[in-house]
Design an enzyme around this catalytic site. Structure first.
Site, short mmCIF file in Angstrom:
data_model
loop_
_atom_site.label_atom_id
_atom_site.label_comp_id
_atom_site.label_asym_id
_atom_site.label_seq_id
_atom_site.Cartn_x
_atom_site.Cartn_y
_atom_site.Cartn_z
N ARG A 70 0.85 -1.19 0.00
CA ARG A 70 0.00 0.00 0.00
C ARG A 70 0.89 1.24 0.00
O ARG A 70 1.95 1.24 0.61
CB ARG A 70 -0.88 0.03 1.26
CG ARG A 70 -2.00 -0.97 1.26
CD ARG A 70 -2.93 -0.77 2.44
NE ARG A 70 -2.33 -1.13 3.71
CZ ARG A 70 -1.88 -0.29 4.62
NH1 ARG A 70 -1.96 1.01 4.43
NH2 ARG A 70 -1.36 -0.72 5.75
N TYR A 211 -1.13 -3.48 -6.79
CA TYR A 211 -0.88 -4.30 -5.60
C TYR A 211 -1.95 -4.17 -4.52
O TYR A 211 -2.37 -3.07 -4.16
CB TYR A 211 0.47 -3.93 -4.97
CG TYR A 211 1.06 -5.08 -4.20
CD1 TYR A 211 1.84 -6.04 -4.84
CD2 TYR A 211 0.81 -5.25 -2.85
CE1 TYR A 211 2.36 -7.12 -4.14
CE2 TYR A 211 1.33 -6.32 -2.13
CZ TYR A 211 2.11 -7.26 -2.80
OH TYR A 211 2.62 -8.33 -2.11
N LYS A 220 -9.44 -2.23 1.69
CA LYS A 220 -9.16 -1.05 2.50
C LYS A 220 -9.95 0.16 2.02
O LYS A 220 -10.43 0.96 2.82
CB LYS A 220 -7.66 -0.74 2.48
CG LYS A 220 -6.79 -1.90 2.94
CD LYS A 220 -7.06 -2.26 4.37
CE LYS A 220 -6.11 -3.33 4.88
NZ LYS A 220 -6.43 -3.73 6.25
N HIS A 240 -11.13 -1.92 11.58
CA HIS A 240 -9.99 -2.76 11.18
C HIS A 240 -9.81 -3.84 12.24
O HIS A 240 -8.89 -3.80 13.04
CB HIS A 240 -8.76 -1.84 11.09
CG HIS A 240 -7.57 -2.47 10.45
ND1 HIS A 240 -6.29 -2.02 10.66
CD2 HIS A 240 -7.45 -3.50 9.58
CE1 HIS A 240 -5.43 -2.74 9.95
NE2 HIS A 240 -6.10 -3.65 9.30
N SER A 262 -1.40 -3.16 11.27
CA SER A 262 -0.89 -4.14 10.32
C SER A 262 0.37 -4.80 10.91
O SER A 262 1.17 -4.13 11.55
CB SER A 262 -0.51 -3.46 9.01
OG SER A 262 -1.56 -2.62 8.59
N CYS A 264 0.72 -7.09 13.30
CA CYS A 264 0.80 -7.40 14.74
C CYS A 264 0.14 -8.74 15.04
O CYS A 264 -0.16 -9.05 16.18
CB CYS A 264 0.10 -6.31 15.55
SG CYS A 264 1.06 -4.81 15.70
N ASP A 287 -9.55 -9.38 9.29
CA ASP A 287 -9.05 -8.02 9.02
C ASP A 287 -10.09 -6.91 9.22
O ASP A 287 -9.73 -5.83 9.65
CB ASP A 287 -8.52 -7.97 7.58
CG ASP A 287 -7.63 -6.76 7.31
OD1 ASP A 287 -6.84 -6.40 8.20
OD2 ASP A 287 -7.73 -6.17 6.22
N ARG A 378 2.33 -11.91 -0.19
CA ARG A 378 0.97 -12.18 0.29
C ARG A 378 0.41 -13.49 -0.23
O ARG A 378 0.80 -13.97 -1.30
CB ARG A 378 0.04 -11.06 -0.19
CG ARG A 378 0.38 -9.69 0.37
CD ARG A 378 -0.15 -9.53 1.76
NE ARG A 378 0.16 -8.25 2.35
CZ ARG A 378 -0.59 -7.66 3.27
NH1 ARG A 378 -1.71 -8.21 3.69
NH2 ARG A 378 -0.22 -6.51 3.81
C1 OXD Z 1 -3.03 -4.17 6.21
C2 OXD Z 1 -3.57 -5.34 5.50
O1 OXD Z 1 -2.08 -3.54 5.73
O2 OXD Z 1 -4.49 -5.97 6.03
O3 OXD Z 1 -3.57 -3.85 7.28
O4 OXD Z 1 -3.11 -5.64 4.39
MN MN Z 2 -5.31 -4.94 7.71
#
Ligand code: OXD
Ligand code: MN
Length: 594
Positions: A70, A211, A220, A240, A262, A264, A287, A378
């Protein structure tokens, strides 16, 4: 396929005229379509089919080395007024941004196919779900959307003649001249990338990146940034958060929603295999949570997604066996390494690999001195394949949330678990959330990023108004408001060791939360919240040094005061817009810390 929805046909015609693709195809979400597009991409050199015996029906993609994550500094909230985007979002005037992007979009799909993808975020027809239409010139996006959302004719049927949808326009930004050969991963240079949101129109325009979150616009962009603005207007929540169901040995069910920044371990926690006897965990989402107040006054959550788009490195049979089993087949891998047997590999998979092709397509051995998989490599994999997916994961009514958890990666200061005194205090805890950035993992504790509610890059409006919305939701929920907890799995000792084993052992902390909610255990009051009394955290069978446990639970008041200073500097950016109730919480904490 076509549509009876006039607004949709008009929008598709308008985009076609602007982007000038060679042809238009409507995605129908069928397996035949998926197979055909994959075949096309394998033939075009964009995708590699993995060894069908090792990983059936799965494919590897390698992105352009410049297009791997991102791009927060190219992500915009283009509300009419800058103050409505707030100090944590990039803002450009919507008229100006549309002009800039219209120039980029003009002719941008030349030589390409324009795909129109009707998709539902959430089970089709659920009162919490929303319909989106993504227009894209990337077949990679189409196959990923097949997994991550519900795509196809049923969505158009549900939309009918005048149903509402969220238009999501995407282009990789790489038109082809007559006869020009395509590249494996087309995209535009960074200064031409724009991930734009127009919250007052529920509109998404994304240009230049192929991406993940930049391109799979249901995730997102729609399910967090645009949905958060809709949720505020309409009185619900888009967060989130992972969602899981925990079942006690007596069969009592608890539903937990947890927000972590993200990287964690949200996906790991969502698929937890508890170590404590008799407890069971079932996954609902990893997520995003969309939540509405139900007829009984409780808060009901759905997972708007249909798949997991997870970070591969670090995922192993030890750290997350359920994810490993989910992605055994029918999965898409991006920027992982390719072994000589034709399977995927990444750092932390805990499986040896002597020879591979790295994420850039070059030969790799363990002596190469570089990683084989990109750190943000990913997997895209269907949620339904998860061995511990909850029976109710597609229940259109959602599941009633009992517990909210916030947290982050903090090597110091923050103890293992704290319970909020009440919902307002819980909103304060969510606001105070902060995490050490993972890029700084080697110089631990170096860079702390304040990430309220883990929504910093995902809140589609002024975050101060978002906090006010949380307080308002708490008022509406009243006695039905979920209990709120703050956790930190990542505390280290003064000599730099992890104090808590984490992963499956986190179930012990979740058990204490459930016992608190069920009124089965009392707690010890501390200045920062309620904490487990000695002996209440179930540590049976766990070899943990009593001194380590004491350090893990320590409330370091001096460190908390320093943290408040940092948080105050952060809040100052929002000026008068910060809700008074949040300031009251801050003052109350200062008093308690003395
Ligand atoms: C993030 C994802 O970056 O879920 O939070 O990809
Ligand atoms: Mn996420």
């Amino acid at each position: 396929m076509s549509t009876k929805n006039k607004k949709l046909s008009a929008w598709v015609a308008e985009v076609e005229a602007m982007c000038q693709p060679d042809r238009v195809e409507w995605a129908d979400g069928t397996k035949a379509e998926y197979d055909r597009l994959m075949q096309l991409m394998v033939e075009g050199g964009m995708a590699t089919r993995l060894n069908d015996e090792l990983r059936p029906n799965s494919f590897l993609f390698r992105s352009d080395p410049s297009d791997v994550a991102r791009v927060e500094n190219r992500t915009y909230i283009a509300s009419r007024k800058q103050e409505d985007a707030g100090p944590t979002n990039n803002w450009i005037d919507p008229v100006e941004l549309k002009q800039t992007m219209t120039e980029l979009y003009t002719g941008c799909m030349k030589g390409r196919t324009m795909y129109v993808i009707p998709f539902s975020m959430g089970p089709i027809g659920s009162p919490i779900s929303k319909v989106g239409i993504e227009i894209t010139d990337s077949p990679y996006v189409v196959v990923n959307m097949h997994i991550m959302t519900r795509v196809g004719a049923q969505v158009l049927e549900h939309l009918g003649e005048d149903g509402e949808f969220i238009p999501c326009l995407h282009s990789v930004g790489a038109p082809l001249e007559e006869g020009q050969a395509d590249v494996p991963w087309p995209c535009a240079p960074i200064e031409q990338k724009y991930i734009a949101h127009f919250p007052e129109e529920n509109l998404i325009w994304s240009y230049g990146s192929g991406y993940g979150g930049n391109a799979l616009l249901g995730k997102k962009c729609l399910a967090l940034r645009i949905a958060s603005t809709m949720a505020r207007r309409e009185g619900w929540m888009a967060e989130h958060m992972l969602i899981l169901r925990l079942i006690s040995p007596e069969g009592r069910r608890f539903h937990l929603a947890a927000a972590f920044p993200s990287a964690c371990g949200k996906t790991n926690l969502a698929m937890l295999l508890p170590t404590i006897p008799g407890w069971k965990c079932e996954t609902i989402g990893d997520d995003i949570a969309w939540m509405k107040i139900g007829p009984d006054g409780r808060l009901y959550a759905i997972n708007p997604e249909a798949g997991f788009f997870g970070v591969a490195p670090g995922t192993s049979m030890n750290s997350n066996p359920m994810a490993m089993r989910t992605l055994e087949k029918n999965s898409i891998f991006t920027n992982c390494a390719l072994t000589d047997e034709g399977d995927v590999w990444w750092e932390g998979i805990e499986r040896p690999c002597d020879d591979a092709i790295d994420w850039k397509g070059n030969p790799w051995t363990p002596d190469s001195g570089a990683v084989a998989a990109h750190p943000n490599a990913r997997f895209t994999t269907p949620a339904a394949q998860c061995p511990v997916i909850c029976d109710d994961w597609e229940n259109p009514a959602g599941v009633p949330i009992d517990i909210f958890i916030f947290g982050g990666r903090r090597t110091r200061t923050v103890p293992l678990v704290t319970e909020a005194f009440d919902f307002d205090h819980g909103v304060f805890m969510g606001t105070m959330a902060a995490s050490e950035t993972t890029a700084a993992a080697l110089d631990v504790g170096q860079r702390l990023r304040r990430d309220p509610f883990a929504m910093l890059p995902f809140c589609g409006y002024n975050m101060a108004d978002y906090w006010a919305h949380w307080f308002a939701m708490g008022d509406r929920l009243g006695e039905h408001a979920p209990a709120v907890f703050y956790v930190n799995w990542f505390r280290t000792s003064r000599d730099g060791r992890w104090l808590w084993p984490g992963f499956r052992e986190n179930s012990r902390v979740l058990k204490w939360m459930c016992q608190r909610v069920a009124g089965e255990v009392d707690a010890r009051e501390t200045p920062i919240g309620n904490m487990p009394r000695d002996g209440d955290l179930d540590l049976s069978g766990l070899d943990i040094d009593p001194d380590d446990l004491a350090e893990l639970m320590e409330v370091d008041t001096a460190a908390f005061r320093a943290d408040i200073d940092d948080a105050e500097a952060f809040l100052a950016k929002f000026g008068d817009r910060v809700p008074a109730r949040l300031r009251d919480q801050l003052e109350a904490l200062k008093r308690r810390l003395g």
